[in-house]
Design an enzyme around this catalytic site. Sequence first.
Site, PDB file in Angstrom:
ATOM      1  CG  HIS A  60      -1.992  -0.736   1.533  1.00  0.00           C
ATOM      2  ND1 HIS A  60      -3.483  -0.969   2.151  1.00  0.00           N
ATOM      3  CD2 HIS A  60      -2.383  -2.178   0.411  1.00  0.00           C
ATOM      4  CE1 HIS A  60      -3.867  -1.862   1.271  1.00  0.00           C
ATOM      5  NE2 HIS A  60      -2.985  -2.357   0.862  1.00  0.00           N
ATOM      6  CD  GLU A  62      -2.110   4.222   2.787  1.00  0.00           C
ATOM      7  OE1 GLU A  62      -1.968   3.582   1.640  1.00  0.00           O
ATOM      8  OE2 GLU A  62      -2.998   4.592   2.958  1.00  0.00           O
ATOM      9  CB  CYS A  90      -6.468  -0.072   5.186  1.00  0.00           C
ATOM     10  SG  CYS A  90      -5.243  -0.700   5.182  1.00  0.00           S
ATOM     11  CB  CYS A  93      -2.307   1.876   5.702  1.00  0.00           C
ATOM     12  SG  CYS A  93      -1.743   0.895   4.549  1.00  0.00           S
TER      13      CYS A  93
END
Length: 155
Positions: A60, A62, A90, A93
């Site tokens: 991801h 992040e 999410c 993260c």
Amino acid sequence: MESLFSMDEAVKYMEEALVEAAEAGRSGDVPVGCVIADKSGKIVSRARNVREKELDISGHAEIKAINLAANERKSLNLSDCALFVTLEPCPMCAAAIAASGIRAVCCGAEASSISGENSVKIKEESIPYDLFRGILGDRCKKLLKDYFEKEIRRK
């Protein structure tokens, strides 16, 4: 707590995150981009989703941006930084953001606006950072919706 950025700065950083998101989309990944800036206004790191491209469940934007920032600063403590991401983080993260000490998170599109009520929502009272939603939200949401519509047509 003193704010790390102005609204004008938030928009500027979200523009940079959108550049990353668009590049993720062009490379075949979900178009999410992220920028981390410190309190002096310097962009410490930038990243995009690479989950599909690298078959990496933690790919991801992040997570990638946090790791790059930690390596750049040679420290896991990012408490003088803010994170700008085109899609609401999410739970994975959000936990990484909290572990890094990042003080503020600005997100564009809300997760539920993309995945409906199936998204896992993080309770704001459980996060140790300031959360700001909707920064360039319409643009972030459009980029994601366009990507998913194209994916549906492709299949």
